[in-house]
Write a protein that holds these residues in place. Structure first.
Motif, PDB file in Angstrom:
ATOM      1  N   ILE A 253      40.799  43.920  48.212  1.00 38.44           N
ATOM      2  CA  ILE A 253      40.560  43.968  46.762  1.00 38.44           C
ATOM      3  C   ILE A 253      39.184  44.578  46.546  1.00 38.44           C
ATOM      4  O   ILE A 253      38.176  43.983  46.920  1.00 38.44           O
ATOM      5  N   ASN A 254      39.157  45.771  45.981  1.00 35.36           N
ATOM      6  CA  ASN A 254      37.867  46.452  45.808  1.00 35.36           C
ATOM      7  C   ASN A 254      37.983  47.500  44.709  1.00 35.36           C
ATOM      8  O   ASN A 254      38.979  47.546  43.986  1.00 35.36           O
ATOM      9  N   MET A 255      36.943  48.326  44.621  1.00 33.47           N
ATOM     10  CA  MET A 255      36.894  49.299  43.532  1.00 33.47           C
ATOM     11  C   MET A 255      38.090  50.250  43.561  1.00 33.47           C
ATOM     12  O   MET A 255      38.626  50.609  42.518  1.00 33.47           O
ATOM     13  N   GLU A 256      38.515  50.637  44.757  1.00 33.45           N
ATOM     14  CA  GLU A 256      39.667  51.522  44.860  1.00 33.45           C
ATOM     15  C   GLU A 256      40.964  50.783  44.582  1.00 33.45           C
ATOM     16  O   GLU A 256      41.932  51.375  44.114  1.00 33.45           O
ATOM     17  N   HIS A 257      40.993  49.496  44.889  1.00 34.90           N
ATOM     18  CA  HIS A 257      42.192  48.686  44.685  1.00 34.90           C
ATOM     19  C   HIS A 257      41.851  47.390  43.967  1.00 34.90           C
ATOM     20  O   HIS A 257      41.832  46.325  44.579  1.00 34.90           O
ATOM     21  N   PRO A 258      41.577  47.486  42.674  1.00 42.86           N
ATOM     22  CA  PRO A 258      41.330  46.246  41.945  1.00 42.86           C
ATOM     23  C   PRO A 258      42.618  45.419  41.894  1.00 42.86           C
ATOM     24  O   PRO A 258      43.717  45.968  42.027  1.00 42.86           O
ATOM     25  N   ILE A 259      42.483  44.138  41.725  1.00 45.70           N
ATOM     26  CA  ILE A 259      43.669  43.299  41.649  1.00 45.70           C
ATOM     27  C   ILE A 259      44.034  43.138  40.174  1.00 45.70           C
ATOM     28  O   ILE A 259      43.161  43.051  39.311  1.00 45.70           O
ATOM     29  N   ASN A 260      45.319  43.145  39.915  1.00 48.06           N
ATOM     30  CA  ASN A 260      45.787  42.997  38.533  1.00 48.06           C
ATOM     31  C   ASN A 260      45.856  41.515  38.186  1.00 48.06           C
ATOM     32  O   ASN A 260      46.704  40.802  38.687  1.00 48.06           O
ATOM     33  N   ILE A 261      44.936  41.059  37.359  1.00 43.86           N
ATOM     34  CA  ILE A 261      45.016  39.668  36.919  1.00 43.86           C
ATOM     35  C   ILE A 261      45.291  39.641  35.424  1.00 43.86           C
ATOM     36  O   ILE A 261      44.879  40.530  34.691  1.00 43.86           O
ATOM     37  N   SER A 262      45.998  38.615  35.005  1.00 42.04           N
ATOM     38  CA  SER A 262      46.360  38.541  33.592  1.00 42.04           C
ATOM     39  C   SER A 262      45.949  37.196  33.062  1.00 42.04           C
ATOM     40  O   SER A 262      46.031  36.206  33.771  1.00 42.04           O
ATOM     41  N   ASP A 263      45.495  37.162  31.817  1.00 39.12           N
ATOM     42  CA  ASP A 263      45.501  35.880  31.140  1.00 39.12           C
ATOM     43  C   ASP A 263      46.623  35.973  30.112  1.00 39.12           C
ATOM     44  O   ASP A 263      47.396  36.928  30.130  1.00 39.12           O
ATOM     45  N   SER A 264      46.724  35.022  29.208  1.00 41.98           N
ATOM     46  CA  SER A 264      47.904  35.013  28.359  1.00 41.98           C
ATOM     47  C   SER A 264      47.985  36.254  27.465  1.00 41.98           C
ATOM     48  O   SER A 264      49.054  36.650  27.045  1.00 41.98           O
ATOM     49  N   GLN A 265      46.848  36.901  27.214  1.00 36.39           N
ATOM     50  CA  GLN A 265      46.818  38.002  26.260  1.00 36.39           C
ATOM     51  C   GLN A 265      46.741  39.380  26.906  1.00 36.39           C
ATOM     52  O   GLN A 265      47.031  40.381  26.279  1.00 36.39           O
ATOM     53  N   HIS A 266      46.263  39.451  28.118  1.00 37.97           N
ATOM     54  CA  HIS A 266      45.651  40.687  28.544  1.00 37.97           C
ATOM     55  C   HIS A 266      45.722  40.848  30.044  1.00 37.97           C
ATOM     56  O   HIS A 266      45.754  39.856  30.753  1.00 37.97           O
ATOM     57  N   SER A 267      45.742  42.097  30.525  1.00 37.59           N
ATOM     58  CA  SER A 267      45.637  42.324  31.969  1.00 37.59           C
ATOM     59  C   SER A 267      44.346  43.061  32.284  1.00 37.59           C
ATOM     60  O   SER A 267      43.912  43.923  31.521  1.00 37.59           O
ATOM     61  N   TYR A 268      43.788  42.722  33.412  1.00 39.35           N
ATOM     62  CA  TYR A 268      42.583  43.382  33.876  1.00 39.35           C
ATOM     63  C   TYR A 268      42.771  43.791  35.325  1.00 39.35           C
ATOM     64  O   TYR A 268      43.446  43.110  36.085  1.00 39.35           O
ATOM     65  N   GLY A 269      42.123  44.888  35.698  1.00 40.70           N
ATOM     66  CA  GLY A 269      41.984  45.206  37.116  1.00 40.70           C
ATOM     67  C   GLY A 269      40.627  44.672  37.520  1.00 40.70           C
ATOM     68  O   GLY A 269      39.625  45.054  36.923  1.00 40.70           O
ATOM     69  N   ALA A 270      40.582  43.777  38.501  1.00 42.08           N
ATOM     70  CA  ALA A 270      39.319  43.088  38.784  1.00 42.08           C
ATOM     71  C   ALA A 270      39.008  43.111  40.274  1.00 42.08           C
ATOM     72  O   ALA A 270      39.906  43.239  41.107  1.00 42.08           O
ATOM     73  N   PHE A 271      37.730  42.985  40.580  1.00 44.83           N
ATOM     74  CA  PHE A 271      37.313  42.843  41.984  1.00 44.83           C
ATOM     75  C   PHE A 271      35.914  42.248  42.038  1.00 44.83           C
ATOM     76  O   PHE A 271      35.216  42.180  41.024  1.00 44.83           O
ATOM     77  N   ILE A 272      35.538  41.803  43.245  1.00 46.02           N
ATOM     78  CA  ILE A 272      34.235  41.180  43.464  1.00 46.02           C
ATOM     79  C   ILE A 272      33.394  42.132  44.313  1.00 46.02           C
ATOM     80  O   ILE A 272      33.863  42.615  45.345  1.00 46.02           O
ATOM     81  N   THR A 273      32.161  42.397  43.878  1.00 42.93           N
ATOM     82  CA  THR A 273      31.271  43.231  44.678  1.00 42.93           C
ATOM     83  C   THR A 273      30.199  42.363  45.324  1.00 42.93           C
ATOM     84  O   THR A 273      29.997  41.225  44.912  1.00 42.93           O
ATOM     85  N   SER A 274      29.522  42.935  46.312  1.00 44.12           N
ATOM     86  CA  SER A 274      28.503  42.162  47.014  1.00 44.12           C
ATOM     87  C   SER A 274      27.369  43.070  47.453  1.00 44.12           C
ATOM     88  O   SER A 274      27.542  44.269  47.649  1.00 44.12           O
ATOM     89  N   SER A 275      26.195  42.485  47.605  1.00 44.45           N
ATOM     90  CA  SER A 275      25.072  43.164  48.248  1.00 44.45           C
ATOM     91  C   SER A 275      24.363  42.129  49.108  1.00 44.45           C
ATOM     92  O   SER A 275      24.564  40.940  48.890  1.00 44.45           O
ATOM     93  N   PRO A 276      23.539  42.506  50.070  1.00 42.32           N
ATOM     94  CA  PRO A 276      23.289  43.874  50.521  1.00 42.32           C
ATOM     95  C   PRO A 276      24.406  44.371  51.432  1.00 42.32           C
ATOM     96  O   PRO A 276      25.187  43.551  51.918  1.00 42.32           O
ATOM     97  N   PRO A 277      24.455  45.690  51.670  1.00 44.52           N
ATOM     98  CA  PRO A 277      25.561  46.244  52.469  1.00 44.52           C
ATOM     99  C   PRO A 277      25.770  45.585  53.842  1.00 44.52           C
ATOM    100  O   PRO A 277      26.919  45.416  54.235  1.00 44.52           O
ATOM    101  N   PRO A 278      24.698  45.183  54.566  1.00 44.82           N
ATOM    102  CA  PRO A 278      24.984  44.561  55.880  1.00 44.82           C
ATOM    103  C   PRO A 278      25.798  43.262  55.785  1.00 44.82           C
ATOM    104  O   PRO A 278      26.344  42.813  56.785  1.00 44.82           O
TER     105      PRO A 278
END
Ligand SMILES: *[C@@H]1O[C@H](CO)[C@@H](O)[C@H](O)[C@H]1NC(C)=O
Ligand SMILES: *[C@@H]1O[C@H](CO)[C@@H](O)[C@H](O)[C@H]1NC(C)=O
Ligand SMILES: *[C@@H]1O[C@H](CO)[C@@H](O)[C@H](O)[C@H]1NC(C)=O
Ligand SMILES: *[C@@H]1O[C@H](CO)[C@@H](O)[C@H](O)[C@H]1NC(C)=O
Ligand SMILES: *[C@@H]1O[C@H](CO)[C@@H](O)[C@H](O)[C@H]1NC(C)=O
Ligand SMILES: *[C@@H]1O[C@H](CO)[C@@H](O)[C@H](O)[C@H]1NC(C)=O
Ligand SMILES: *[C@@H]1O[C@H](CO)[C@@H](O)[C@H](O)[C@H]1NC(C)=O
Ligand SMILES: *[C@@H]1O[C@H](CO)[C@@H](O)[C@H](O)[C@H]1NC(C)=O
Length: 467
Positions: A253-278
């Motif tokens: 699950i990332n920027m290229e492949h966000p996950i489709n999550i929905s609440d009762s009204q709406h769908s979002y493509g979402a993902f979690i980012t992190s830093s630092p790169p190591p």
């Protein structure tokens, strides 16, 4: 169809000594990749209609979460769920496990300060303590290594009472510099909070905070759990940052492949980012990569509200210029004619250099007629009594909202936070935004836009000082 236009950057590096190897690599690339490149639409279509390489049937309940400093800054009907209530709800919901990633701990009642405003922090502390002791919840805390300024007596107490397992990360040892600056909660790998609020009583009553809570959102909560697992492994006595992280910590699950999550009204493509790169296993999008991509893909506006903004690394021995985000902002304003507004905090600890960097951005507004780049500083009002509370009365928000996407993070926007300091963000893209969404009653991106507009148009947002 303009879904999923997250842009990818690719670079190919080569030293002269590696030419024979590169020829082989190039051949392999040609053989393997060219057939794929031939049909980008198919790949893209699959990513769009089923961005879930794993299946996710969650109906997440998402809400913005805010702390508004005491003192009637806004009428209650224009603010969101209070941080304290959300944290208490999350503790209540826990069946087996609470995992908290934190910078430092200073939650407990402190009689030194006026207005009893640390009582709310004490309440949260007691609820956590009760969960870890009386309710048998497995309470796991990752924190930055305690020091004189942040002795973390709260977590010491929890450990002494056997109410929590606590691991401290020594960034000097792990990376040379930086801190664990992340703030998130995960409950049963099912619900989570990500936001600017530290484990500090001031974060509930004296500092302006913004975060997001997701209930019943297991797919993303488990994904965030992998970030927790990274911290947890780095909190052991002999931990070193590995060259490559175990496969089970990688993510799809990332920027290229966000996950489709929905609440009762709406769908979002979402993902979690992190830093630092190591700290990022395979597949995890870096925080700054997401920020730049969101700014690049905005079509109408980019609104940024962060505590600190500086295109520099300042924790390093030598000052380093770090222009990744600054460049993206200038480019959006100059090339795409996107309206950019930055709301940057001002308090007694603000670095004077910030004014100069911000002024250089607004100066561009005069360059060409269509360039619109504005900056204001946000000052939290205080009474003389409130003013005596150290490190309080500041806008600690760290988010961005555009006409298409939103980013709710834990990092200041200066280089160190993306190169050596740990942070995370919750990023989502509006999947219903096809120009046909007037009837949608609730939408988190729109909520966040309204938070920005409320603050921007408030009496607390002031023009940049003339220098
Ligand atoms: C795209 O989806 C179709 C139908 O679900 C499937 O047959 C195909 O293998 C998928 N392609 C890729 C590249 O995942
Ligand atoms: C996302 O999921 C919802 C609910 O399952 C579905 O209605 C919607 O079409 C999906 N959107 C995309 C772009 O896949
Ligand atoms: C909030 O309440 C005030 C009156 O107290 C009202 O004028 C205003 O329109 C309300 N705002 C919203 C967004 O509901
Ligand atoms: C603070 O709390 C104490 C104990 O609950 C109470 O006696 C006192 O009146 C409170 N002070 C204020 C200013 O609310
Ligand atoms: C953290 O690591 C550094 C570098 O190895 C070391 O000098 C320091 O003593 C460590 N700090 C603590 C509190 O262990
Ligand atoms: C999660 O979903 C279940 C089933 O729909 C519901 O009963 C429960 O109240 C939800 N929990 C929260 C915290 O929203
Ligand atoms: C960044 O944020 C932290 C608190 O979250 C603050 O203490 C610090 O001064 C900020 N600025 C910089 C440049 O580190
Ligand atoms: C939009 O909302 C209006 C008023 O609530 C309703 O009459 C209309 O049918 C809705 N349109 C759609 C497409 O749902």
């Amino acid at each position: 169809m303009h879904l999923l236009i997250w842009r990818k950057k690719k670079s190919i590096w080569c030293r002269p000594s590696c030419i024979p190897v590169s020829i082989v690599i190039v051949l392999i690339v040609l053989v393997v990749l060219v057939p794929l490149l031939d049909q980008p639409n198919i790949v893209q279509m699959n990513a769009t209609s089923a961005p879930i390489s794993l299946h996710c049937s969650d109906e997440c309940r998402l809400s913005l979460v805010e702390s508004i400093p005491e003192g009637h800054m806004y009428p209650p009907n224009v603010t969101h769920l209070p941080t304290k209530n959300v944290w208490l709800d999350l503790i209540d919901e826990a069946q087996t496990q609470i995992e908290i990633a934190s910078f430092y701990w200073s939650l407990r009642y402190n009689e030194e300060y006026p207005y009893n405003s640390s009582i709310e922090g004490e309440q949260v502390f007691q609820a956590l303590y009760a969960a870890g002791s009386k309710r048998n919840i497995d309470l796991k805390i990752a924190q930055n290594w305690p020091n004189k300024q942040f002795p973390n007596v709260d977590t010491e107490y929890l450990v002494k009472k056997k109410a929590a397992q606590v691991r401290s990360l020594n960034f000097s040892k792990l990376l040379g510099n930086g801190i664990l600056h992340t703030k998130f909660w995960i409950i049963d790998r099912k619900h989570f909070y990500i936001g600017s609020a530290n484990m500090d009583w001031r974060a509930l009553t004296q500092v302006k905070e913004l975060g997001i809570v997701a209930f019943n959102c297991s797919c993303l909560a488990s994904d965030l759990g992998k970030v927790f697992d990274v911290y947890w492994s780095l909190g052991t006595p002999d931990a070193v940052v590995p060259d490559s992280w175990p496969e089970e910590l990688s993510t799809d699950i990332n920027m290229e492949h966000p996950i489709n999550i929905s609440d009762s009204q709406h769908s979002y493509g979402a993902f979690i980012t992190s830093s630092p790169p190591p700290f990022s296993p395979t597949g995890r999008t870096n925080d700054d990569t997401a920020i730049v991509s969101i700014i690049d893909s905005a079509e109408e506006f980019v609104y940024i509200s962060v505590m600190d903004y500086q295109p520099m690394c300042t924790f390093t021995h030598k000052l380093l210029f770090w222009p990744n985000i600054d460049d993206a902002i200038r480019k959006a304003a100059l090339e795409n004619n996107v309206k950019v507004k930055l709301l940057i905090s001002w308090w007694k600890h603000s670095s004077p250099a910030e004014d100069h960097f911000l002024r250089s951005l607004t100066d561009l507004s005069q360059a060409y007629p269509k360039v619109d780049l504005q900056v204001k500083r946000f000052v939290v009002p205080s009474t003389p009594e409130q003013d005596k509370i150290p490190f309080a009365r500041v806008n600690h928000n760290k988010y961005m909202v555009t006409d298409r996407s939103a980013y709710i993070g834990t990092s200041n926007w200066s280089g160190d936070y993306f190169t050596s300091t740990a942070g995370v963000a919750f990023v989502f893209q509006d999947l219903n935004n096809d120009g046909n969404f007037q009837n949608i009653t609730r939408d988190i991106r729109k909520d966040l836009q309204e938070v920005f507009e409320r603050d921007w148009n408030s009496p607390y947002a002031v023009p940049l000082r003339r220098l």
